[in-house]
Design a protein around this motif. Structure first.
Motif, PDB file in Angstrom:
ATOM      1  N   ARG A  21       0.855  -1.180   0.000  1.00  0.00           N
ATOM      2  CA  ARG A  21       0.000   0.000   0.000  1.00  0.00           C
ATOM      3  C   ARG A  21       0.895   1.235   0.000  1.00  0.00           C
ATOM      4  NH1 ARG A  21      -4.921  -0.999   0.257  1.00  0.00           N
ATOM      5  NH2 ARG A  21      -5.697   0.903   1.207  1.00  0.00           N
ATOM      6  N   MET A  22       0.574   2.180  -0.895  1.00  0.00           N
ATOM      7  CA  MET A  22       1.410   3.356  -1.062  1.00  0.00           C
ATOM      8  C   MET A  22       0.526   4.524  -1.478  1.00  0.00           C
ATOM      9  SD  MET A  22       4.592   3.746  -3.770  1.00  0.00           S
ATOM     10  CE  MET A  22       5.468   2.352  -3.083  1.00  0.00           C
ATOM     11  N   ASP A  23       0.863   5.704  -1.015  1.00  0.00           N
ATOM     12  CA  ASP A  23       0.175   6.916  -1.427  1.00  0.00           C
ATOM     13  C   ASP A  23       0.208   7.018  -2.960  1.00  0.00           C
ATOM     14  OD1 ASP A  23      -0.746   9.824  -0.653  1.00  0.00           O
ATOM     15  OD2 ASP A  23       0.862  10.059  -2.143  1.00  0.00           O
ATOM     16  N   ALA A  24      -0.910   7.384  -3.569  1.00  0.00           N
ATOM     17  CA  ALA A  24      -1.020   7.414  -5.031  1.00  0.00           C
ATOM     18  C   ALA A  24       0.004   8.363  -5.660  1.00  0.00           C
ATOM     19  CB  ALA A  24      -2.434   7.798  -5.447  1.00  0.00           C
ATOM     20  N   ASP A  25       0.203   9.545  -5.052  1.00  0.00           N
ATOM     21  CA  ASP A  25       1.167  10.504  -5.599  1.00  0.00           C
ATOM     22  C   ASP A  25       2.592   9.977  -5.487  1.00  0.00           C
ATOM     23  OD1 ASP A  25       1.857  13.086  -6.740  1.00  0.00           O
ATOM     24  OD2 ASP A  25       2.649  13.593  -4.764  1.00  0.00           O
ATOM     25  N   LEU A  26       2.893   9.328  -4.380  1.00  0.00           N
ATOM     26  CA  LEU A  26       4.208   8.732  -4.187  1.00  0.00           C
ATOM     27  C   LEU A  26       4.473   7.660  -5.243  1.00  0.00           C
ATOM     28  CD1 LEU A  26       6.738   8.575  -2.343  1.00  0.00           C
ATOM     29  CD2 LEU A  26       5.503   6.853  -1.016  1.00  0.00           C
ATOM     30  N   LYS A  27       3.469   6.837  -5.528  1.00  0.00           N
ATOM     31  CA  LYS A  27       3.610   5.787  -6.550  1.00  0.00           C
ATOM     32  C   LYS A  27       3.847   6.403  -7.931  1.00  0.00           C
ATOM     33  CE  LYS A  27       1.536   1.745  -8.688  1.00  0.00           C
ATOM     34  NZ  LYS A  27       1.947   2.122 -10.030  1.00  0.00           N
ATOM     35  N   THR A  28       3.102   7.460  -8.239  1.00  0.00           N
ATOM     36  CA  THR A  28       3.271   8.131  -9.529  1.00  0.00           C
ATOM     37  C   THR A  28       4.699   8.659  -9.680  1.00  0.00           C
ATOM     38  OG1 THR A  28       0.933   8.744  -9.584  1.00  0.00           O
ATOM     39  CG2 THR A  28       2.422  10.034 -10.963  1.00  0.00           C
ATOM     40  N   GLN A  29       5.211   9.291  -8.625  1.00  0.00           N
ATOM     41  CA  GLN A  29       6.580   9.815  -8.660  1.00  0.00           C
ATOM     42  C   GLN A  29       7.600   8.684  -8.794  1.00  0.00           C
ATOM     43  OE1 GLN A  29       7.500  12.886  -5.671  1.00  0.00           O
ATOM     44  NE2 GLN A  29       5.299  13.020  -5.324  1.00  0.00           N
ATOM     45  N   ALA A  30       7.380   7.602  -8.050  1.00  0.00           N
ATOM     46  CA  ALA A  30       8.305   6.466  -8.105  1.00  0.00           C
ATOM     47  C   ALA A  30       8.282   5.829  -9.487  1.00  0.00           C
ATOM     48  CB  ALA A  30       7.951   5.448  -7.023  1.00  0.00           C
ATOM     49  N   ASP A  31       7.092   5.654 -10.043  1.00  0.00           N
ATOM     50  CA  ASP A  31       6.976   5.080 -11.392  1.00  0.00           C
ATOM     51  C   ASP A  31       7.747   5.923 -12.404  1.00  0.00           C
ATOM     52  OD1 ASP A  31       5.407   2.854 -10.739  1.00  0.00           O
ATOM     53  OD2 ASP A  31       3.511   3.908 -11.094  1.00  0.00           O
ATOM     54  N   ALA A  32       7.628   7.245 -12.297  1.00  0.00           N
ATOM     55  CA  ALA A  32       8.324   8.135 -13.228  1.00  0.00           C
ATOM     56  C   ALA A  32       9.839   8.020 -13.069  1.00  0.00           C
ATOM     57  CB  ALA A  32       7.870   9.577 -13.014  1.00  0.00           C
ATOM     58  N   LEU A  33      10.315   8.026 -11.823  1.00  0.00           N
ATOM     59  CA  LEU A  33      11.752   7.915 -11.575  1.00  0.00           C
ATOM     60  C   LEU A  33      12.300   6.594 -12.096  1.00  0.00           C
ATOM     61  CD1 LEU A  33      14.482   8.696 -10.262  1.00  0.00           C
ATOM     62  CD2 LEU A  33      13.621   7.612  -8.177  1.00  0.00           C
ATOM     63  N   PHE A  34      11.666   5.499 -11.711  1.00  0.00           N
ATOM     64  CA  PHE A  34      12.188   4.194 -12.100  1.00  0.00           C
ATOM     65  C   PHE A  34      12.077   3.968 -13.600  1.00  0.00           C
ATOM     66  CE2 PHE A  34      11.026   3.197  -7.524  1.00  0.00           C
ATOM     67  CZ  PHE A  34      12.315   3.434  -7.077  1.00  0.00           C
ATOM     68  N   SER A  35      11.071   4.548 -14.217  1.00  0.00           N
ATOM     69  CA  SER A  35      10.959   4.461 -15.674  1.00  0.00           C
ATOM     70  C   SER A  35      12.151   5.131 -16.340  1.00  0.00           C
ATOM     71  CB  SER A  35       9.654   5.108 -16.136  1.00  0.00           C
ATOM     72  OG  SER A  35       9.570   5.094 -17.538  1.00  0.00           O
ATOM     73  N   GLU A  36      12.542   6.303 -15.819  1.00  0.00           N
ATOM     74  CA  GLU A  36      13.719   6.996 -16.359  1.00  0.00           C
ATOM     75  C   GLU A  36      14.983   6.169 -16.165  1.00  0.00           C
ATOM     76  OE1 GLU A  36      14.527  11.131 -15.814  1.00  0.00           O
ATOM     77  OE2 GLU A  36      12.407  11.558 -15.433  1.00  0.00           O
ATOM     78  N   LEU A  37      14.999   5.343 -15.121  1.00  0.00           N
ATOM     79  CA  LEU A  37      16.148   4.484 -14.855  1.00  0.00           C
ATOM     80  C   LEU A  37      16.060   3.150 -15.592  1.00  0.00           C
ATOM     81  CD1 LEU A  37      16.476   5.153 -11.021  1.00  0.00           C
ATOM     82  CD2 LEU A  37      17.970   6.015 -12.833  1.00  0.00           C
ATOM     83  N   GLY A  38      14.997   2.983 -16.386  1.00  0.00           N
ATOM     84  CA  GLY A  38      14.856   1.780 -17.211  1.00  0.00           C
ATOM     85  C   GLY A  38      14.269   0.586 -16.490  1.00  0.00           C
ATOM     86  N   MET A  39      13.479   0.841 -15.458  1.00  0.00           N
ATOM     87  CA  MET A  39      12.871  -0.278 -14.721  1.00  0.00           C
ATOM     88  C   MET A  39      11.495   0.116 -14.219  1.00  0.00           C
ATOM     89  SD  MET A  39      15.054  -0.119 -11.146  1.00  0.00           S
ATOM     90  CE  MET A  39      16.596   0.418 -11.839  1.00  0.00           C
ATOM     91  N   ASN A  40      10.782  -0.853 -13.702  1.00  0.00           N
ATOM     92  CA  ASN A  40       9.479  -0.570 -13.104  1.00  0.00           C
ATOM     93  C   ASN A  40       9.598  -0.667 -11.587  1.00  0.00           C
ATOM     94  OD1 ASN A  40       9.421  -3.317 -12.473  1.00  0.00           O
ATOM     95  ND2 ASN A  40       8.136  -3.824 -14.233  1.00  0.00           N
TER      96      ASN A  40
END
Length: 92
Positions: free
Chosen positions: A11-30
């Motif tokens: 369980r994670m805050d929706a905004d936190l997940k969105t930010q994490a998804d964006a960061l990890f996507s830039e790093l080439g991972m999910n």
């Protein structure tokens, strides 16, 4: 021998997940890959693999950093190659 995987739910805050998804996507991972990296590194080191502290920039510093980033990307802002060039401009 093929490794077996298990699903977990976090369980994670929706905004936190969105930010994490964006960061990890830039790093080439999910997020799943990033979490697996975190767990593997934790097991290797026998601890959380980074310092946990409250030493974060305050809101004023963050705002200044964002403003500097905006200025650096703005093509209408005059740039200088060295301090001599900057000081020559300022003396005008």
């Amino acid at each position: 021998m093929a490794s077996q995987t298990k699903n977990i739910s976090i369980r994670m805050d929706a905004d936190l997940k969105t930010q994490a998804d964006a960061l990890f996507s830039e790093l080439g991972m999910n997020l799943s890959t990033a979490f697996n990296i975190f767990v593997r590194q934790s097991l290797r080191e026998g601890k959380i693999p980074f310092d946990i502290s409250l030493s974060q920039p305050n809101k004023e510093t963050i705002a200044a950093m964002l403003e500097a980033e905006r200025i650096a990307k703005d093509p209408s802002v005059k740039g200088y190659n060295d301090l001599d060039e900057l000081f020559a401009y300022l003396k005008k």
